[in-house]
Design an enzyme around this catalytic site. Structure first.
Site, short mmCIF file in Angstrom:
data_model
loop_
_atom_site.label_atom_id
_atom_site.label_comp_id
_atom_site.label_asym_id
_atom_site.label_seq_id
_atom_site.Cartn_x
_atom_site.Cartn_y
_atom_site.Cartn_z
N ARG A 95 -12.84 -0.42 -0.88
CA ARG A 95 -12.56 -1.12 -2.14
C ARG A 95 -13.83 -1.87 -2.51
NH1 ARG A 95 -11.75 -3.32 -6.25
NH2 ARG A 95 -9.80 -3.96 -7.19
N GLU A 149 -6.55 1.03 -13.91
CA GLU A 149 -5.99 2.05 -13.03
C GLU A 149 -6.10 3.45 -13.64
OE1 GLU A 149 -4.99 1.41 -9.89
OE2 GLU A 149 -5.61 -0.64 -10.31
N ARG A 184 -8.40 -1.56 3.54
CA ARG A 184 -9.56 -0.91 2.93
C ARG A 184 -10.79 -1.75 3.23
NH1 ARG A 184 -7.20 -0.58 -3.11
NH2 ARG A 184 -7.02 -2.78 -2.57
#
Length: 184
Positions: free
Chosen positions: A58, A66, A106
């Site tokens: 990330r 998104e 992440r």
């Protein structure tokens, strides 16, 4: 700073959780690591090979619209922009902040493509909608400045005709699945 073993499960029972005996599987905060793109996921997430292991990463500090499960305005543009940039040169991940991982496990990192900070390029293109500001990060002032420049230039989602309309569209789309009614 303490080393952290990445990658989830480890087959070696002899490895200490604090210090890995295999240096190639250990990353530390505040360091840079060469990486190879495995796949681009969206505007602020990708999978990279780092030290022989694959990590979903990330991108630190930025949040783009998104484009995977829910498609928001400018999500596809942010994804295309990021993916095209990641294919342009050598990639380096730089860890920063107080943790290596987010709550979804992440890796959190600044992403360099050649000598360019990818998060800064995404912000300059007007494709950053918000910041994940959970502390002090090394390059956050650069990203804020790039976003201000994008707003002044009307780049990406900050174009004069699209900014207010897209913001309203995003709120409507987020509410629709829950209420199944149009928002007036």
């Amino acid at each position: 700073m303490q080393g952290h073993t990445l990658g989830g499960t480890s087959s070696s029972a002899a490895s200490s959780p604090k210090q890995s005996t295999n240096q190639s599987s250990s990353l530390q905060l505040g360091q840079k690591y060469p990486a190879k793109l495995v796949t681009c996921i969206d505007g602020d997430t990708a999978r990279f090979m780092v030290n022989g292991r694959e990590y979903t990463t990330r991108f630190l500090f930025i949040d783009t619209p998104e484009s995977t499960i829910q498609v928001e305005p400018y999500g596809k543009e942010a994804s295309r922009f990021t993916c095209s940039r990641l294919s342009r040169g050598d990639i380096t991940l730089e860890t920063d902040g107080s943790t290596l991982f987010d709550k979804y496990r992440r890796l959190l990192a600044w992403v360099w493509v050649g000598d360019k900070l990818l998060q800064e390029e995404i912000a300059k293109a007007g494709l950053v909608e918000d910041f994940y500001d959970y502390g002090d990060y090394k390059y956050e002032d650069r990203i804020r400045k790039a976003m201000d420049e994008a707003k002044q230039a009307g780049a990406g989602m900050y174009g004069a005709s699209s900014s207010k309309m897209n913001s309203a569209d995003q709120q409507t789309k987020k509410r629709r699945p829950k209420t199944r009614h149009s928002v007036a």
